[in-house]
Design an enzyme around this catalytic site. Structure first.
Site, mmCIF file in Angstrom:
data_model
loop_
_atom_site.group_PDB
_atom_site.id
_atom_site.type_symbol
_atom_site.label_atom_id
_atom_site.label_comp_id
_atom_site.label_asym_id
_atom_site.label_seq_id
_atom_site.Cartn_x
_atom_site.Cartn_y
_atom_site.Cartn_z
ATOM 1 C CE LYS A 51 -3.369 -1.153 -0.607
ATOM 2 N NZ LYS A 51 -3.724 -1.947 -1.838
ATOM 3 C CB ALA A 52 4.336 1.942 -0.031
ATOM 4 N N GLY A 53 2.289 2.576 -2.835
ATOM 5 C CA GLY A 53 2.356 3.227 -4.144
ATOM 6 C C GLY A 53 2.874 2.312 -5.243
ATOM 7 C CB THR A 54 2.932 -1.419 -5.478
ATOM 8 O OG1 THR A 54 2.863 -1.435 -4.068
ATOM 9 C CG2 THR A 54 3.895 -2.436 -6.006
ATOM 10 C CB THR A 55 -0.928 0.107 -8.324
ATOM 11 O OG1 THR A 55 -1.096 -0.918 -7.351
ATOM 12 C CG2 THR A 55 -1.694 -0.231 -9.576
ATOM 13 C CG HIS A 116 4.114 -6.129 -1.357
ATOM 14 N ND1 HIS A 116 4.268 -4.824 -1.759
ATOM 15 C CD2 HIS A 116 2.838 -6.466 -1.674
ATOM 16 C CE1 HIS A 116 3.137 -4.397 -2.311
ATOM 17 N NE2 HIS A 116 2.268 -5.372 -2.280
ATOM 18 C CB SER A 146 -3.381 2.765 2.401
ATOM 19 O OG SER A 146 -3.637 2.222 1.134
ATOM 20 C CG PHE A 238 -6.405 9.002 -7.159
ATOM 21 C CD1 PHE A 238 -5.896 7.818 -6.640
ATOM 22 C CD2 PHE A 238 -7.733 9.308 -6.916
ATOM 23 C CE1 PHE A 238 -6.686 6.961 -5.884
ATOM 24 C CE2 PHE A 238 -8.533 8.461 -6.154
ATOM 25 C CZ PHE A 238 -8.012 7.294 -5.644
ATOM 26 C CG MET A 241 -3.461 5.376 -12.656
ATOM 27 S SD MET A 241 -1.917 5.192 -11.742
ATOM 28 C CE MET A 241 -2.147 3.656 -10.870
HETATM 29 S S1 PPS Z 1 -0.606 -2.878 -3.272
HETATM 30 O O1 PPS Z 1 -1.836 -3.693 -3.072
HETATM 31 O O2 PPS Z 1 0.325 -3.027 -2.150
HETATM 32 O O3 PPS Z 1 0.025 -3.121 -4.555
HETATM 33 O O4 PPS Z 1 -1.142 -1.370 -3.223
HETATM 34 P P1 PPS Z 1 -0.325 -0.088 -3.702
HETATM 35 O O5 PPS Z 1 -0.524 0.102 -5.139
HETATM 36 O O6 PPS Z 1 1.051 -0.149 -3.181
HETATM 37 O O7 PPS Z 1 -1.026 1.080 -2.892
HETATM 38 C C1 PPS Z 1 -2.360 1.460 -3.090
HETATM 39 C C2 PPS Z 1 -2.485 2.871 -2.578
HETATM 40 O O8 PPS Z 1 -1.897 3.758 -3.539
HETATM 41 C C3 PPS Z 1 -2.897 4.682 -3.972
HETATM 42 N N1 PPS Z 1 -2.676 5.034 -5.381
HETATM 43 C C4 PPS Z 1 -2.521 6.295 -5.802
HETATM 44 N N2 PPS Z 1 -2.504 7.452 -5.124
HETATM 45 C C5 PPS Z 1 -2.348 8.594 -5.851
HETATM 46 N N3 PPS Z 1 -2.240 8.619 -7.209
HETATM 47 C C6 PPS Z 1 -2.238 7.469 -7.918
HETATM 48 N N4 PPS Z 1 -2.121 7.492 -9.231
HETATM 49 C C7 PPS Z 1 -2.381 6.233 -7.201
HETATM 50 N N5 PPS Z 1 -2.442 4.941 -7.566
HETATM 51 C C8 PPS Z 1 -2.608 4.226 -6.439
HETATM 52 C C9 PPS Z 1 -4.199 3.916 -3.775
HETATM 53 O O9 PPS Z 1 -5.310 4.762 -3.835
HETATM 54 C C10 PPS Z 1 -3.941 3.312 -2.405
HETATM 55 O O10 PPS Z 1 -3.903 4.297 -1.368
HETATM 56 P P2 PPS Z 1 -5.180 4.758 -0.500
HETATM 57 O O11 PPS Z 1 -4.640 5.708 0.514
HETATM 58 O O12 PPS Z 1 -5.748 3.528 0.122
HETATM 59 O O13 PPS Z 1 -6.121 5.423 -1.444
#
Ligand code: PPS
Length: 304
Positions: A51-55, A116, A146, A238, A241
């Site tokens: 949940k740190a921004g992987t996607t 991870h 998150s 955001f 996506m």
């Molecule tokens: S995972 O399941 O570990 O792969 O999840 P991960 O992608 O690391 O984290 C998901 C959180 O990242 C936020 N997110 C974004 N935030 C801002 N901009 C963009 N483009 C973006 N893409 C993914 C997503 O909303 C999750 O955070 P939270 O705080 O829950 O919304």
């Protein structure tokens, strides 16, 4: 709206201690194959605590490498197949999702690979091949929030339980993939001896995506025009996506994620922890944080 049947399909997994790290079967069942994974020198790893921004960073990497040559990827292949999750091994009557097998079938060059793992679990072949690694870190408070909502909606994860109990488990380092504190520090220490590691922060990406993409390109040795960079910055906003079914996990199916409980792309904000932490929790967190984060060269923003 009726609730999906994921509860019947997939009972929540139990956590256990695995070499000092809290884990679940989905990430240890394929251990031998994962540890024996054969990396290639041009493989690129995106490593994060969950949940740190992987996607977000996965989408950026995919656009940087393939956005021009294979634009159809963005509209036809889900991100979890473009950037497979190495240690994932989910077997059921509904779905077989084995990260190593998916990576081994990738026909791209480079291959983009998600993990991870805490630093000590990364298969040795990545180090031996001097692969480039992009580590993304997010401030602990938002990361915790998150993760809480993710565990609420994801039947493949242990149940989130009540917020106050989740909060304590996070401080105790009992989340799947272990302690946030150990994870971010472990990878930070590694950076000191392994130059092919780029350490970036969710908060910087939120503040200035274009600048972070520029830094990323410099690390990757990519020359990308300002126009393309701007295009990518727009694509990974955001809302874009969140509305993109190839990025938002809505194609996963099989009743694993319940978007009615919480969508995968939930808020994407810095500072949402303020809507969850009580004053007492915040004080307790800050005190504990000072104890655990002894290396003051690793500084997160948005903790106040
Ligand atoms: S995972 O399941 O570990 O792969 O999840 P991960 O992608 O690391 O984290 C998901 C959180 O990242 C936020 N997110 C974004 N935030 C801002 N901009 C963009 N483009 C973006 N893409 C993914 C997503 O909303 C999750 O955070 P939270 O705080 O829950 O919304």
């Amino acid at each position: 709206m009726s609730k999906p049947n994921y509860d019947e399909l997939a009972p929540r997994p139990e956590v256990f201690d695995f070499n000092g790290v809290t884990m679940i079967n989905a990430f240890t069942d394929n251990w031998e194959n994962v540890q024996n994974f054969q990396a290639r020198p041009d493989d690129i790893v995106v490593a994060t605590y969950p949940k740190a921004g992987t996607t977000w960073v996965s989408c950026i990497l995919d656009l940087l490498y393939f956005g021009q040559t294979h634009p159809e990827r963005q509209t036809s292949i889900p991100i979890y197949l473009r950037v497979p999750f190495l240690e994932m091994a989910l077997y059921s009557s509904e779905i077989n999702f084995v990260g190593v097998d998916i990576v081994n079938k990738l026909d791209t060059s480079p291959r983009l690979i998600k993990t991870h793992f805490p630093v000590q679990f990364l298969p040795k072949s990545f180090w031996e091949n001097n692969c480039r690694i992009v580590y993304v870190a997010r401030n602990a408070k938002d990361n915790m929030v998150s993760y809480f909502h993710f565990d609420r909606m994801n039947a493949a994860q242990p149940a989130a339980g009540e917020w106050k109990d989740f909060f304590q488990r996070f401080l105790d380092g009992k989340m799947v993939f272990g302690s946030w504190y150990d994870h971010v520090n472990g990878w930070w220490q590694k950076k000191k001896t392994y130059p092919n590691l780029h350490y970036m922060f969710f908060e910087d990406l939120a503040e200035n995506t274009d600048l972070e993409i520029t830094k990323l390109c410099s690390f990757l040795g990519l020359s990308v025009s300002p126009e393309i960079r701007q295009h990518i910055t727009g694509e990974v906003q955001f809302d874009n996506m969140k509305n993109n079914s190839m990025a938002n996990y809505s194609t996963l199916g099989h009743g694993i994620m319940d978007f009615n409980t919480s969508p995968f792309m939930r808020k994407g904000k810095v500072g949402d922890w303020k809507n969850h932490f009580t004053v007492a929790q915040n004080e307790k967190f800050d005190e504990d944080y000072q104890q655990k984060m002894k290396d003051h060269t690793l500084q997160f923003r948005s903790l106040l």
